[in-house]
Design a protein around this motif. Structure first.
Motif, PDB file in Angstrom:
ATOM      1  N   TYR A 152       0.828  -1.199   0.000  1.00  0.00           N
ATOM      2  CA  TYR A 152       0.000   0.000   0.000  1.00  0.00           C
ATOM      3  C   TYR A 152       0.869   1.259   0.000  1.00  0.00           C
ATOM      4  O   TYR A 152       0.588   2.217  -0.731  1.00  0.00           O
ATOM      5  CB  TYR A 152      -0.924   0.005   1.218  1.00  0.00           C
ATOM      6  CG  TYR A 152      -1.626   1.330   1.412  1.00  0.00           C
ATOM      7  CD1 TYR A 152      -2.766   1.661   0.676  1.00  0.00           C
ATOM      8  CD2 TYR A 152      -1.110   2.283   2.297  1.00  0.00           C
ATOM      9  CE1 TYR A 152      -3.378   2.897   0.824  1.00  0.00           C
ATOM     10  CE2 TYR A 152      -1.723   3.511   2.451  1.00  0.00           C
ATOM     11  CZ  TYR A 152      -2.867   3.823   1.728  1.00  0.00           C
ATOM     12  OH  TYR A 152      -3.462   5.048   1.878  1.00  0.00           O
ATOM     13  N   GLN A 187      -7.561  -1.597   7.217  1.00  0.00           N
ATOM     14  CA  GLN A 187      -8.241  -2.611   8.037  1.00  0.00           C
ATOM     15  C   GLN A 187      -8.155  -3.965   7.346  1.00  0.00           C
ATOM     16  O   GLN A 187      -8.493  -4.092   6.168  1.00  0.00           O
ATOM     17  CB  GLN A 187      -9.711  -2.234   8.260  1.00  0.00           C
ATOM     18  CG  GLN A 187     -10.437  -3.177   9.217  1.00  0.00           C
ATOM     19  CD  GLN A 187     -11.839  -2.691   9.548  1.00  0.00           C
ATOM     20  OE1 GLN A 187     -12.466  -1.976   8.757  1.00  0.00           O
ATOM     21  NE2 GLN A 187     -12.335  -3.075  10.725  1.00  0.00           N
ATOM     22  N   ARG A 247      -5.887  -3.594  12.394  1.00  0.00           N
ATOM     23  CA  ARG A 247      -5.866  -2.279  11.764  1.00  0.00           C
ATOM     24  C   ARG A 247      -4.477  -1.660  11.921  1.00  0.00           C
ATOM     25  O   ARG A 247      -3.882  -1.728  13.002  1.00  0.00           O
ATOM     26  CB  ARG A 247      -6.921  -1.367  12.395  1.00  0.00           C
ATOM     27  CG  ARG A 247      -8.321  -1.973  12.353  1.00  0.00           C
ATOM     28  CD  ARG A 247      -9.361  -1.065  12.960  1.00  0.00           C
ATOM     29  NE  ARG A 247     -10.646  -1.767  13.131  1.00  0.00           N
ATOM     30  CZ  ARG A 247     -11.758  -1.204  13.564  1.00  0.00           C
ATOM     31  NH1 ARG A 247     -11.772   0.106  13.862  1.00  0.00           N
ATOM     32  NH2 ARG A 247     -12.867  -1.923  13.708  1.00  0.00           N
ATOM     33  N   GLU A 274      -7.291  -1.506  -4.701  1.00  0.00           N
ATOM     34  CA  GLU A 274      -8.271  -2.509  -5.122  1.00  0.00           C
ATOM     35  C   GLU A 274      -7.583  -3.775  -5.610  1.00  0.00           C
ATOM     36  O   GLU A 274      -8.010  -4.894  -5.309  1.00  0.00           O
ATOM     37  CB  GLU A 274      -9.155  -1.916  -6.226  1.00  0.00           C
ATOM     38  CG  GLU A 274     -10.275  -2.842  -6.655  1.00  0.00           C
ATOM     39  CD  GLU A 274     -11.170  -2.205  -7.706  1.00  0.00           C
ATOM     40  OE1 GLU A 274     -12.015  -2.920  -8.253  1.00  0.00           O
ATOM     41  OE2 GLU A 274     -11.002  -0.997  -7.959  1.00  0.00           O
ATOM     42  N   GLU A 331      -7.009 -11.370  -1.046  1.00  0.00           N
ATOM     43  CA  GLU A 331      -8.163 -12.246  -0.845  1.00  0.00           C
ATOM     44  C   GLU A 331      -7.954 -13.596  -1.494  1.00  0.00           C
ATOM     45  O   GLU A 331      -8.273 -14.644  -0.920  1.00  0.00           O
ATOM     46  CB  GLU A 331      -9.412 -11.579  -1.412  1.00  0.00           C
ATOM     47  CG  GLU A 331     -10.704 -12.388  -1.250  1.00  0.00           C
ATOM     48  CD  GLU A 331     -11.211 -12.377   0.176  1.00  0.00           C
ATOM     49  OE1 GLU A 331     -11.873 -13.370   0.551  1.00  0.00           O
ATOM     50  OE2 GLU A 331     -10.934 -11.409   0.913  1.00  0.00           O
ATOM     51  N   ALA A 335      -6.207  -5.692  -2.641  1.00  0.00           N
ATOM     52  CA  ALA A 335      -7.248  -6.421  -1.920  1.00  0.00           C
ATOM     53  C   ALA A 335      -7.612  -7.714  -2.639  1.00  0.00           C
ATOM     54  O   ALA A 335      -7.838  -8.758  -1.990  1.00  0.00           O
ATOM     55  CB  ALA A 335      -8.487  -5.540  -1.749  1.00  0.00           C
ATOM     56  N   GLU A 336      -7.674  -7.651  -3.994  1.00  0.00           N
ATOM     57  CA  GLU A 336      -8.004  -8.861  -4.751  1.00  0.00           C
ATOM     58  C   GLU A 336      -6.922  -9.917  -4.597  1.00  0.00           C
ATOM     59  O   GLU A 336      -7.213 -11.103  -4.412  1.00  0.00           O
ATOM     60  CB  GLU A 336      -8.191  -8.509  -6.225  1.00  0.00           C
ATOM     61  CG  GLU A 336      -9.424  -7.664  -6.508  1.00  0.00           C
ATOM     62  CD  GLU A 336      -9.524  -7.277  -7.981  1.00  0.00           C
ATOM     63  OE1 GLU A 336      -8.586  -7.624  -8.739  1.00  0.00           O
ATOM     64  OE2 GLU A 336     -10.521  -6.644  -8.353  1.00  0.00           O
ATOM     65  N   ALA A 380      -9.316  -3.495   3.479  1.00  0.00           N
ATOM     66  CA  ALA A 380     -10.088  -2.299   3.107  1.00  0.00           C
ATOM     67  C   ALA A 380      -9.379  -1.073   3.666  1.00  0.00           C
ATOM     68  O   ALA A 380      -8.829  -1.115   4.780  1.00  0.00           O
ATOM     69  CB  ALA A 380     -11.505  -2.396   3.641  1.00  0.00           C
ATOM     70  N   PHE A 381      -9.361   0.008   2.861  1.00  0.00           N
ATOM     71  CA  PHE A 381      -8.735   1.255   3.302  1.00  0.00           C
ATOM     72  C   PHE A 381      -9.817   2.193   3.820  1.00  0.00           C
ATOM     73  O   PHE A 381     -10.806   2.461   3.128  1.00  0.00           O
ATOM     74  CB  PHE A 381      -7.973   1.911   2.146  1.00  0.00           C
ATOM     75  CG  PHE A 381      -7.386   3.244   2.511  1.00  0.00           C
ATOM     76  CD1 PHE A 381      -6.335   3.343   3.433  1.00  0.00           C
ATOM     77  CD2 PHE A 381      -7.888   4.412   1.949  1.00  0.00           C
ATOM     78  CE1 PHE A 381      -5.806   4.569   3.765  1.00  0.00           C
ATOM     79  CE2 PHE A 381      -7.362   5.643   2.290  1.00  0.00           C
ATOM     80  CZ  PHE A 381      -6.310   5.727   3.201  1.00  0.00           C
ATOM     81  N   GLN A 382      -9.646   2.691   5.046  1.00  0.00           N
ATOM     82  CA  GLN A 382     -10.593   3.634   5.663  1.00  0.00           C
ATOM     83  C   GLN A 382      -9.924   4.993   5.733  1.00  0.00           C
ATOM     84  O   GLN A 382      -9.049   5.227   6.583  1.00  0.00           O
ATOM     85  CB  GLN A 382     -11.003   3.141   7.061  1.00  0.00           C
ATOM     86  CG  GLN A 382     -11.742   1.803   7.039  1.00  0.00           C
ATOM     87  CD  GLN A 382     -12.115   1.329   8.432  1.00  0.00           C
ATOM     88  OE1 GLN A 382     -11.551   1.782   9.424  1.00  0.00           O
ATOM     89  NE2 GLN A 382     -13.073   0.404   8.490  1.00  0.00           N
ATOM     90  N   SER A 423      -8.894 -10.137   4.030  1.00  0.00           N
ATOM     91  CA  SER A 423      -9.837  -9.139   3.542  1.00  0.00           C
ATOM     92  C   SER A 423      -9.304  -7.764   3.916  1.00  0.00           C
ATOM     93  O   SER A 423      -9.188  -7.461   5.116  1.00  0.00           O
ATOM     94  CB  SER A 423     -11.231  -9.368   4.152  1.00  0.00           C
ATOM     95  OG  SER A 423     -12.125  -8.375   3.730  1.00  0.00           O
TER      96      SER A 423
END
Length: 445
Positions: free
Chosen positions: A70, A153, A144, A80, A87, A83-84, A95-97, A93
């Motif tokens: 990242y 996350q 996180r 994206e 996974e 993440a793929e 995800a960026f917050q 799993s």
């Protein structure tokens, strides 16, 4: 080399069980429990903790790769794609917050050691601040990591961080312990029950009963039971021989006594004749007491009787003989005893009191701890405390004591105590509230 006794501290002795069953169970269960605890500890320390540490290190490495990927390219398209790939290849799993901060609270886990393992692995692999939670989700871990612009996350399967089969091992250990304990209880209870039956038979025989008893249990217990049966037979044979001897002597003596009484009745009355009749009456009373002492409890079965009515009957017999007796009798008290033997023993105690005192009081009352007390109090001279035990000896005639009377031969207290102890109770002497002697018969419930 002489053996030395291992002294157990008094504080520890108070914690140890007092029964044979409890101690035998402790001897078996305690080593098994220590072994199971040691095996469980070794499993956690040498295997589970080791495997968990390696899994945590592997997961921490994957998370470090994701964070580094990242930081190399934080664009939405790269995130994206990251993440793929995570996974599909790593079962993570991601995800960026944007604009978020790490939580400040942390919920402790039931297995704190496992959290420490994951915390150490993440700290070794990550330079960024991080936070994780192992309690919120049953199958996942929420991790996180603080990065530029927000929080990354990551959800990871729990079995990627922990060796999840540990609880199965613990379950098997608990089941094995319970199974071994149940088997031990069954076998120990069977052996202890044989000893309990032996003790019950010995106690029943001590009360004058003839219990039906067959040896059971281990070889040593059966040997003790056979020794008890042989001893019981010897004692019964001795009692029968003693009773037969005294009965024979009594019968042989009564024949000439009867002839003498008949001749005296036919002779001319005179002062010397009255003295001789008194001597004959005393001899007959002595023979009756000897035979009563020798007979003891033989032949009479234990019955459940109304003690209040029985005591009132004995007191009434004494009053018909001219005695004045006070009574304090609680009604409706029932107990197990030999009625004729008890009647003879209580009559002896009352006769002793009447012969040496002006006031005699008979009290019957229940004990708070169970059982019944029958007390005979008087205001006579009594017996010195240091002579109490001597007064119970057969044929004992204490100087200035209650056992010395014109007709007695020193068997009244001995007969009464044998009766009480034969029922599992006792007869004790003490100072009376009336000022004389108290003879207290303590009967079991």
């Amino acid at each position: 080399m002489p053996l030395t006794r291992l002294d157990i501290p008094p504080a520890l002795k108070r914690l140890l069980p007092t029964t044979l069953f409890g101690r035998s169970l402790l001897i078996i269960i305690l080593p098994v429990a220590i072994m199971q605890i040691a095996v469980t500890w070794a499993f956690f320390d040498a295997h589970w903790q080791s495997v968990t540490s390696k899994l945590s290190e592997g997961l921490a490495g994957d998370i470090a790769w994701a964070v580094q990927s990242y930081e190399d390219d934080p664009s939405p398209a790269a995130v994206e794609k990251l993440a793929e790939r995570a996974e599909g290849a790593l079962s993570l799993s991601i995800a960026f917050q944007k604009g978020r901060k790490l939580p400040t609270s942390h919920r402790p886990s039931l297995f704190a050691a496992l959290d420490r393992s994951l915390d150490k692995a993440l700290e070794d692999r990550l330079d960024n601040p991080f936070w994780f939670d192992t309690t919120r989700y049953r199958a996942y871990i929420d991790i996180r990591v603080q990065v530029d612009g927000g929080v990354l996350q990551i959800y990871a399967l729990r079995d990627r961080a922990y060796a999840t089969q540990g609880h199965i091992f613990i379950l098997w250990m608990v089941v094995a312990t319970l199974l071994l304990t149940a088997v031990a209880i069954l076998f120990i209870r069977n052996q202890v029950r044989a000893i309990e039956r032996l003790a019950e038979a010995a106690d029943a025989f001590g009360r004058g009963e003839d219990p039906e008893f067959k040896p059971h249990g281990a070889r040593e217990v059966r040997q003790a039971a056979l020794a008890f049966i042989a001893m019981k037979l010897r004692i019964q044979r001795h009692i029968e021989q003693r009773t037969a001897l005294l009965a024979s002597v009594s019968h042989d003596l009564r024949t000439p006594l009867t002839r003498l009484k008949l001749e005296m009745a036919m002779a001319e009355p005179c002062e010397r004749m009255e003295a001789m009749k008194g001597d004959l009456a005393e001899m007959e009373h002595m023979i009756d007491e000897y035979l009563a002492f020798a007979r003891g409890e033989g032949g009479e079965a234990i019955q459940v009787v109304d003690l209040s009515d029985l005591v009132e009957s004995v007191v009434a017999d004494a009053e018909r003989g001219g005695a004045a007796i006070e009574t304090e009798i609680t009604q409706g008290l029932e107990t197990r005893l030999r009625p004729l033997t008890f009647r003879r023993a209580l009559a002896n105690l009352i006769d002793n009191g009447v012969a040496h005192a002006d006031r005699v009081r008979v009290t019957v009352s229940p004990r708070q701890t169970g059982g019944v007390d029958v007390a005979v109090d008087d205001d006579g001279p009594g017996i010195p405390e240091d002579k109490y035990e001597e007064a119970f000896k057969p044929f004992s005639r204490l100087d200035e004591s209650r056992n010395q009377n014109e007709k007695g031969v020193g068997l009244g207290l001995a007969i009464a105590r044998d009766m009480a102890r034969g029922l599992g109770g006792d007869l004790v002497l003490s100072r009376s509230a009336l000022g004389g002697l108290r003879a207290l018969i303590r009967l079991p419930g």
